[in-house]
Design a protein around this motif. Structure first.
Motif, PDB file in Angstrom:
ATOM      1  N   HIS A  84       0.880  -1.211  -0.054  1.00  0.00           N
ATOM      2  CA  HIS A  84       0.129   0.021  -0.150  1.00  0.00           C
ATOM      3  C   HIS A  84       0.850   1.289  -0.058  1.00  0.00           C
ATOM      4  CE1 HIS A  84      -3.962  -2.051   0.281  1.00  0.00           C
ATOM      5  NE2 HIS A  84      -3.398  -2.745   1.348  1.00  0.00           N
ATOM      6  N   LEU A  85       1.863   1.238   0.616  1.00  0.00           N
ATOM      7  CA  LEU A  85       2.856   2.494   0.863  1.00  0.00           C
ATOM      8  C   LEU A  85       3.643   2.480  -0.716  1.00  0.00           C
ATOM      9  CD1 LEU A  85       4.365   4.585   2.249  1.00  0.00           C
ATOM     10  CD2 LEU A  85       6.285   3.030   2.631  1.00  0.00           C
ATOM     11  N   PHE A  86       3.797   1.262  -1.451  1.00  0.00           N
ATOM     12  CA  PHE A  86       4.336   1.417  -2.813  1.00  0.00           C
ATOM     13  C   PHE A  86       3.210   2.087  -3.656  1.00  0.00           C
ATOM     14  CE2 PHE A  86       5.154   0.211  -7.214  1.00  0.00           C
ATOM     15  CZ  PHE A  86       6.362   0.368  -7.265  1.00  0.00           C
ATOM     16  N   ARG A  87       1.904   1.623  -3.563  1.00  0.00           N
ATOM     17  CA  ARG A  87       0.730   2.291  -4.311  1.00  0.00           C
ATOM     18  C   ARG A  87       0.463   3.739  -4.056  1.00  0.00           C
ATOM     19  NH1 ARG A  87      -0.493  -0.419  -8.581  1.00  0.00           N
ATOM     20  NH2 ARG A  87      -2.609   0.871  -8.682  1.00  0.00           N
ATOM     21  N   TYR A 118       4.493  -8.413  -8.961  1.00  0.00           N
ATOM     22  CA  TYR A 118       4.620  -7.729 -10.450  1.00  0.00           C
ATOM     23  C   TYR A 118       3.359  -7.455 -11.136  1.00  0.00           C
ATOM     24  CZ  TYR A 118       9.833  -8.353 -10.510  1.00  0.00           C
ATOM     25  OH  TYR A 118      11.455  -8.405 -10.003  1.00  0.00           O
ATOM     26  N   ASP A 119       2.644  -8.605 -11.030  1.00  0.00           N
ATOM     27  CA  ASP A 119       1.308  -8.333 -11.728  1.00  0.00           C
ATOM     28  C   ASP A 119       0.180  -7.553 -11.064  1.00  0.00           C
ATOM     29  OD1 ASP A 119       1.809 -10.145 -13.690  1.00  0.00           O
ATOM     30  OD2 ASP A 119       1.160 -12.047 -12.838  1.00  0.00           O
ATOM     31  N   ARG A 120       0.554  -7.440  -9.604  1.00  0.00           N
ATOM     32  CA  ARG A 120      -0.178  -6.598  -8.773  1.00  0.00           C
ATOM     33  C   ARG A 120      -0.077  -5.038  -8.933  1.00  0.00           C
ATOM     34  NH1 ARG A 120      -1.029  -7.950  -2.751  1.00  0.00           N
ATOM     35  NH2 ARG A 120      -2.727  -6.260  -2.912  1.00  0.00           N
ATOM     36  N   LEU A 121       1.327  -4.937  -9.130  1.00  0.00           N
ATOM     37  CA  LEU A 121       1.957  -3.520  -9.330  1.00  0.00           C
ATOM     38  C   LEU A 121       1.783  -2.873 -11.095  1.00  0.00           C
ATOM     39  CD1 LEU A 121       5.224  -3.917  -7.150  1.00  0.00           C
ATOM     40  CD2 LEU A 121       2.914  -2.865  -6.561  1.00  0.00           C
ATOM     41  N   GLY A 122       1.257  -3.881 -11.846  1.00  0.00           N
ATOM     42  CA  GLY A 122       1.548  -3.428 -13.170  1.00  0.00           C
ATOM     43  C   GLY A 122       2.741  -3.464 -13.831  1.00  0.00           C
ATOM     44  N   VAL A 123       3.660  -4.212 -13.310  1.00  0.00           N
ATOM     45  CA  VAL A 123       4.841  -4.152 -14.154  1.00  0.00           C
ATOM     46  C   VAL A 123       5.017  -5.598 -14.904  1.00  0.00           C
ATOM     47  CG1 VAL A 123       7.510  -4.342 -13.613  1.00  0.00           C
ATOM     48  CG2 VAL A 123       6.017  -3.118 -12.018  1.00  0.00           C
ATOM     49  N   PRO A 124       5.475  -5.264 -16.266  1.00  0.00           N
ATOM     50  CA  PRO A 124       6.021  -6.569 -17.147  1.00  0.00           C
ATOM     51  C   PRO A 124       6.996  -7.298 -16.724  1.00  0.00           C
ATOM     52  CG  PRO A 124       6.245  -4.465 -18.146  1.00  0.00           C
ATOM     53  CD  PRO A 124       5.632  -3.959 -16.675  1.00  0.00           C
ATOM     54  N   TYR A 152      10.198  -4.847  -5.154  1.00  0.00           N
ATOM     55  CA  TYR A 152       9.819  -3.352  -4.969  1.00  0.00           C
ATOM     56  C   TYR A 152      11.028  -2.558  -5.305  1.00  0.00           C
ATOM     57  CZ  TYR A 152       5.535  -4.668  -2.416  1.00  0.00           C
ATOM     58  OH  TYR A 152       4.481  -5.262  -1.958  1.00  0.00           O
ATOM     59  N   VAL A 153      12.072  -2.773  -5.375  1.00  0.00           N
ATOM     60  CA  VAL A 153      13.126  -2.180  -5.694  1.00  0.00           C
ATOM     61  C   VAL A 153      13.054  -1.890  -7.215  1.00  0.00           C
ATOM     62  CG1 VAL A 153      15.922  -1.959  -6.203  1.00  0.00           C
ATOM     63  CG2 VAL A 153      14.733  -2.745  -4.121  1.00  0.00           C
ATOM     64  N   VAL A 154      13.042  -2.958  -8.051  1.00  0.00           N
ATOM     65  CA  VAL A 154      13.085  -2.766  -9.769  1.00  0.00           C
ATOM     66  C   VAL A 154      11.582  -2.234 -10.044  1.00  0.00           C
ATOM     67  CG1 VAL A 154      14.690  -4.686  -9.734  1.00  0.00           C
ATOM     68  CG2 VAL A 154      12.379  -5.154 -10.192  1.00  0.00           C
ATOM     69  N   SER A 155      10.529  -2.513  -9.349  1.00  0.00           N
ATOM     70  CA  SER A 155       9.275  -1.846  -9.706  1.00  0.00           C
ATOM     71  C   SER A 155       9.439  -0.406  -9.477  1.00  0.00           C
ATOM     72  CB  SER A 155       8.156  -2.502  -8.745  1.00  0.00           C
ATOM     73  OG  SER A 155       8.056  -3.813  -9.067  1.00  0.00           O
ATOM     74  N   LYS A 156      10.135  -0.024  -8.511  1.00  0.00           N
ATOM     75  CA  LYS A 156      10.203   1.705  -8.479  1.00  0.00           C
ATOM     76  C   LYS A 156      10.816   2.144  -9.682  1.00  0.00           C
ATOM     77  CE  LYS A 156      10.232   5.774  -6.645  1.00  0.00           C
ATOM     78  NZ  LYS A 156       8.833   6.628  -6.572  1.00  0.00           N
ATOM     79  N   THR A 196      10.253   2.015   0.296  1.00  0.00           N
ATOM     80  CA  THR A 196       9.223   1.115   0.083  1.00  0.00           C
ATOM     81  C   THR A 196       9.580  -0.462   0.182  1.00  0.00           C
ATOM     82  OG1 THR A 196       9.719   1.412  -2.421  1.00  0.00           O
ATOM     83  CG2 THR A 196       7.778   2.486  -1.416  1.00  0.00           C
ATOM     84  N   SER A 197      10.878  -0.696   0.682  1.00  0.00           N
ATOM     85  CA  SER A 197      11.445  -1.880   0.836  1.00  0.00           C
ATOM     86  C   SER A 197      11.144  -2.382   2.229  1.00  0.00           C
ATOM     87  CB  SER A 197      12.800  -1.703   0.864  1.00  0.00           C
ATOM     88  OG  SER A 197      13.368  -1.299   1.701  1.00  0.00           O
ATOM     89  N   LEU A 198      11.103  -3.718   2.371  1.00  0.00           N
ATOM     90  CA  LEU A 198      10.692  -4.450   3.636  1.00  0.00           C
ATOM     91  C   LEU A 198      11.905  -4.691   4.414  1.00  0.00           C
ATOM     92  CD1 LEU A 198       8.669  -7.189   1.686  1.00  0.00           C
ATOM     93  CD2 LEU A 198       7.881  -6.287   3.937  1.00  0.00           C
ATOM     94  N   THR A 199      13.198  -4.248   4.123  1.00  0.00           N
ATOM     95  CA  THR A 199      14.340  -4.511   4.910  1.00  0.00           C
ATOM     96  C   THR A 199      14.996  -3.340   5.299  1.00  0.00           C
ATOM     97  OG1 THR A 199      14.948  -6.642   3.656  1.00  0.00           O
ATOM     98  CG2 THR A 199      16.678  -5.737   4.931  1.00  0.00           C
TER      99      THR A 199
END
Length: 288
Positions: free
Chosen positions: A73-76, A124-130, A238-242, A260-263
């Motif tokens: 949700h933070l990423f979105r 990836y699919d949820r975020l819309g990243v091919p 999350y890194v590469v989706s950004k 937006t990372s978990l670590t």
């Protein structure tokens, strides 16, 4: 007799069962373990393992899922702000009715764990990243990456799987002290032979406790793990989706990926990099 079997979910008694592991292999009294949510591989005596009860497993998994959803949700929210800014720019401050479309950067994701790959692909699919995902052992990655880059033509590549650092085998700078960092480093080098420039092919490399400095030196834009800590299975996503969803005229800084990372900064780092998303006009509808 402990009754431990391959595929079971276990914890290590000596570590107070702090991490859930999948039993990958058993050889006598030694078991090879893979983190269920962390990209960590470990060896442990079978008699140190405890089978995690179903109710305890569900409780621990619920806590983990809550962390993952919070990150999602933070990423979105971050993605929404970028989209609003893009729309403002394209419409000249909302004064024109210009329609546009977006082409996110394509990801080639190499993963040493098939279950993690499936989990990552779903996000990836949820975020819309091919994404084009490939499962292979870490030692095979340096041999296959060049042909995969030529075939997929990605904007971004993820090189990950499982790793670990053993202080008893050497200092942090000694590649022999790592389970798979050497393979990751070699894969980055092979990828850079095909695409030398960091903004033409963005690379994330590494897993739990990987040799961060060596991965960056080999040519990765982002890598793990600066403080040799464990990273979450979804951190590379999350890194590469950004990067994939940031316009190519904008920069993605270290802080942008960390928030937006978990670590966090103990497990993930890198250098500022151009985004990969491109905008086009006019808007069109894809025909299925």
């Amino acid at each position: 007799m402990t009754g431990i079997k391959v595929g079971q979910i276990v914890g290590r008694s000596s570590y107070n069962c702090d991490i859930l592991f999948r039993v990958k292999n058993i050889d006598g009294n030694n078991a090879e373990l893979c983190g269920e949510d962390m990209r960590l591989v470990a060896d442990a005596p079978v008699d140190d393992l405890i089978i995690i009860k179903e109710q305890d497993r569900k409780r621990m998994e619920k806590i983990q899922r809550q962390k993952e959803e919070s990150c999602y949700h933070l990423f979105r929210q971050d993605r929404k702000l970028i989209r609003e800014r893009n729309e403002y720019q394209v419409t000249s401050g909302y004064t024109k009715k210009n329609s546009y479309f977006e082409v996110p950067g394509k990801v080639l994701h190499l993963d040493g764990d098939s279950l993690y790959l499936k989990k990552c692909t779903q996000v990836y699919d949820r975020l819309g990243v091919p994404v084009y995902g490939v499962h292979m052992q870490e030692k095979e990655m340096p041999l296959q990456v060049a042909s995969l880059i030529e075939m997929v033509r990605p904007d971004i590549i993820v090189i990950t799987g499982h790793d670990s650092y053993s202080r008893s085998k050497g200092e942090e700078s000694d590649m022999k002290a790592y389970r798979n960092s050497g393979y990751f480093v070699d894969t980055v080098k092979e990828a850079r032979k095909v695409v030398p420039y960091m903004d033409h092919l963005v690379i994330f490399a590494g897993a739990c406790q990987s040799n961060f400095q060596s991965l960056l030196k080999a040519g990765a834009n982002f890598a793990s793990s600066p403080e040799r800590v464990n990273i979450h299975a979804l951190d590379p996503v999350y890194v590469v989706s950004k990067v994939s969803l940031t316009p190519f005229m904008e920069r993605v800084g270290a802080w942008d990926i960390l928030k937006t990372s978990l670590t966090g900064k103990q497990g993930i780092g890198g250098v500022e990099t151009n985004g990969s998303l491109r905008r086009g006009m006019p808007q069109y509808m894809n025909e299925e």
